[in-house]
Design an enzyme around this catalytic site. Structure first.
Site, mmCIF file in Angstrom:
data_model
loop_
_atom_site.group_PDB
_atom_site.id
_atom_site.type_symbol
_atom_site.label_atom_id
_atom_site.label_comp_id
_atom_site.label_asym_id
_atom_site.label_seq_id
_atom_site.Cartn_x
_atom_site.Cartn_y
_atom_site.Cartn_z
ATOM 1 C CD GLN A 31 42.454 5.923 32.668
ATOM 2 O OE1 GLN A 31 43.043 4.857 32.861
ATOM 3 N NE2 GLN A 31 41.486 6.025 31.770
ATOM 4 C CB SER A 61 29.682 -10.653 40.605
ATOM 5 O OG SER A 61 28.824 -10.285 41.622
ATOM 6 C CD GLN A 107 26.193 -11.966 40.685
ATOM 7 O OE1 GLN A 107 26.730 -11.112 39.997
ATOM 8 N NE2 GLN A 107 25.761 -11.725 41.898
ATOM 9 C CG HIS A 147 26.515 -8.325 37.372
ATOM 10 N ND1 HIS A 147 26.510 -6.965 37.341
ATOM 11 C CD2 HIS A 147 25.689 -8.688 38.373
ATOM 12 C CE1 HIS A 147 25.715 -6.502 38.293
ATOM 13 N NE2 HIS A 147 25.194 -7.526 38.934
ATOM 14 C CD GLU A 182 29.870 -10.553 45.243
ATOM 15 O OE1 GLU A 182 29.941 -11.275 44.224
ATOM 16 O OE2 GLU A 182 29.854 -9.306 45.179
ATOM 17 C CG HIS A 183 25.522 -11.957 46.111
ATOM 18 N ND1 HIS A 183 26.461 -11.819 45.103
ATOM 19 C CD2 HIS A 183 25.135 -10.700 46.439
ATOM 20 C CE1 HIS A 183 26.628 -10.544 44.842
ATOM 21 N NE2 HIS A 183 25.854 -9.832 45.623
ATOM 22 C CG ASP A 198 22.474 -6.840 43.235
ATOM 23 O OD1 ASP A 198 23.262 -7.173 44.125
ATOM 24 O OD2 ASP A 198 22.349 -7.462 42.155
ATOM 25 C CD GLU A 218 59.366 -6.397 76.413
ATOM 26 O OE1 GLU A 218 59.496 -5.256 75.913
ATOM 27 O OE2 GLU A 218 58.354 -7.095 76.249
ATOM 28 C CG HIS A 242 60.842 1.106 77.153
ATOM 29 N ND1 HIS A 242 61.857 1.178 76.252
ATOM 30 C CD2 HIS A 242 59.702 0.983 76.430
ATOM 31 C CE1 HIS A 242 61.368 1.099 75.029
ATOM 32 N NE2 HIS A 242 60.051 0.981 75.114
HETATM 33 N N1 HSO Z 1 25.432 -7.715 41.982
HETATM 34 C C1 HSO Z 1 26.422 -6.653 42.005
HETATM 35 C C2 HSO Z 1 25.887 -5.307 42.323
HETATM 36 C C3 HSO Z 1 24.983 -4.703 41.319
HETATM 37 N N2 HSO Z 1 23.968 -5.315 40.700
HETATM 38 C C4 HSO Z 1 24.952 -3.423 40.869
HETATM 39 C C5 HSO Z 1 23.345 -4.463 39.955
HETATM 40 N N3 HSO Z 1 23.940 -3.306 40.035
HETATM 41 C C6 HSO Z 1 27.451 -6.939 43.092
HETATM 42 O O1 HSO Z 1 27.659 -8.199 43.360
HETATM 43 ZN ZN ZN Z 2 23.815 -7.424 40.524
#
Ligand code: HSO
Ligand code: ZN
Length: 430
Positions: free
Chosen positions: A186, A232, A254, A257, A322-323, A356, A410, A415
């Protein structure tokens, strides 16, 4: 327990959890929400916030008084931490600003390129467990540096209709112009279509779960979006000299999360692999979010054993994480060989959490292997380029026959004539 695999036995797509398909139900639910908000505006937003966030909202927008109260409620020391992190993020992103250029080296010709910020941007920040203040800093600061005129932050409210003081303080420090108590599909709908109180924006950025990701994908085209983030990921590339407790801690940072997060170790050392496997178990027991982290490491985590450090580097490039942490004796020697990674953490004292929260580079990064072709969020995401061009009449006349010939090849006589007509009028005047 995290399982140890020999790298060669796995296909790259088996290494990280990269399933980002939306379920059919999510798809239909998001369609319904988008349509409802488009047709019913604020009324629909209030209804969804009541049903999905359990909050009965008065004003959808955070007031100045609420911001002041949050600012006062937050302890000064944490405010100082937020300010310091913001300063580091600003310092880093200020380097990303491009210079306009203007070529004037040929007489009679001026051409160049200039950057203009996107006018209005919406930043969506999710709320698990509370709106991440770090994510607010990471998304709003680059937009501010780019010169965006109106930065609209949306984040879902608690059940009592409030937003956490830390999030509001971060929003103030970063420079958000307006804040709305909205989350999920939303919120994306409100930003894409505009409602009585929420302004329609030109671009929507920020992370989110499957509803936000699906909604962003669906409104793309009407507005721009940053990226559709998957779960992530971290890939720790470690040699035998690493401390297993450090490596385990980084993997778990990681993993905590989300159960869908992938935490992967790649190493050429069997003793390290085994020690990390044990250490993850020990540290998991003491971690408050151990239930999430355990599922993440057991379902999506892996320890990959390679024959050499070179093979580990090749794997990192194929995975495009990503990391990427390079926990090796000489990380700077490996750095030039890394082609695909969102953010690279060098050496033994650069855990992912440093990036982070605090150091300066952005923490919104390409997931799901998209680091092969895309980049961390930055000032570039909030600007666009225009080119400009001037020719004197003489110089145009000189080039005219060639341009006309090109156009005719062309099959575009119009043109050709638009160029030649300027040369004819010059002859007539003379
Ligand atoms: N590791 C997350 C970012 C984050 N870590 C926010 C803690 N707070 C993004 O890959
Ligand atoms: Zn993180």
């Amino acid at each position: 327990m995290m399982r140890i695999y020999e790298l060669e036995t796995l296909a790259p797509e088996e290494i990280l959890n990269r399933d980002i398909r939306a379920e059919a139900e999510v798809d239909a639910a998001v369609d319904a929400i988008l349509e409802d908000v488009r047709l019913h505006g604020d009324g629909a937003l209030r209804r969804y916030t009541r049903e999905l966030d359990g909050a009965e909202l008065g004003s959808l927008q955070v007031s100045g008084a609420e911001l002041d109260a949050a600012w006062a409620a937050l302890d000064a020391d944490f405010r100082a931490t937020l300010e310091l992190a913001a300063e580091n993020i600003r310092r880093f992103h200020a380097q990303q600003v491009h210079r306009d250029f203007c070529l004037t080296d040929r007489p009679g010709i001026i051409m160049g390129q200039r950057y203009t910020p996107i006018e209005k941007v919406g930043v969506c920040v999710p709320s698990s467990p509370t709106a991440f203040p770090s994510t607010i800093l990471m998304n709003v600061i680059p937009a501010k540096i780019a010169g965006v005129e109106e930065i609209v932050l949306v984040t879902p409210p608690e059940r009592d209709g409030s937003i956490s003081p830390a999030a509001l303080a971060a929003a103030r420090i970063a420079g958000a112009d307006r804040i709305f108590k909205l989350g999920g599909a939303q919120a994306v709908a409100a930003l894409a279509y505009g409602t009585e109180s929420v302004p329609r924006v030109d671009k929507i950025v920020g992370p989110g779960g499957i509803y936000v990701a699906t909604a962003k994908r669906k409104v793309f085209g009407r507005v721009a979006i940053d990226m559709v983030a998957g779960p992530s990921e971290i890939l720790v590339l470690a040699d035998g000299g690493c401390r297993p407790d450090f490596v385990a801690a980084d993997l778990l940072s990681q993993a905590e999360h989300d159960v869908f997060s992938s935490a992967v170790l790649v190493t050429d050392s069997l003793p390290l692999a085994q020690a990390v496997q044990r250490e993850v178990e020990v540290q998991l027991e003491r971690l408050p979010r151990r239930e999430i982290a355990r599922r993440s490491v057991e379902e999506n985590g892996k320890i990959l054993l390679t024959r050499s450090l070179d093979a580990a580097v090749d794997a990192a490039n194929r995975i495009a994480p990503e990391h990427l942490e390079l926990c090796v004796e000489d990380p700077f020697a490996l750095l030039p060989r890394i082609r695909n990674a969102g953010s690279i953490f060098l050496g033994r004292s650069a855990p992912e959490a440093l990036g982070d929260y605090f150091a300066g580079p952005n923490h919104t990064l390409p997931t799901s292997g998209t680091a092969r072709f895309s980049s961390p969020l930055g000032v570039d995401d909030f600007i666009k380029r225009s080119s400009f061009l001037y020719y004197s009449q003489d110089v145009l006349a000189e080039a005219a026959p060639r341009i006309a010939e090109f156009a005719r090849r062309e099959g575009l006589e119009g043109h050709a004539r638009s160029v030649l007509i300027r040369c004819e009028s010059e002859t007539k005047e003379m």
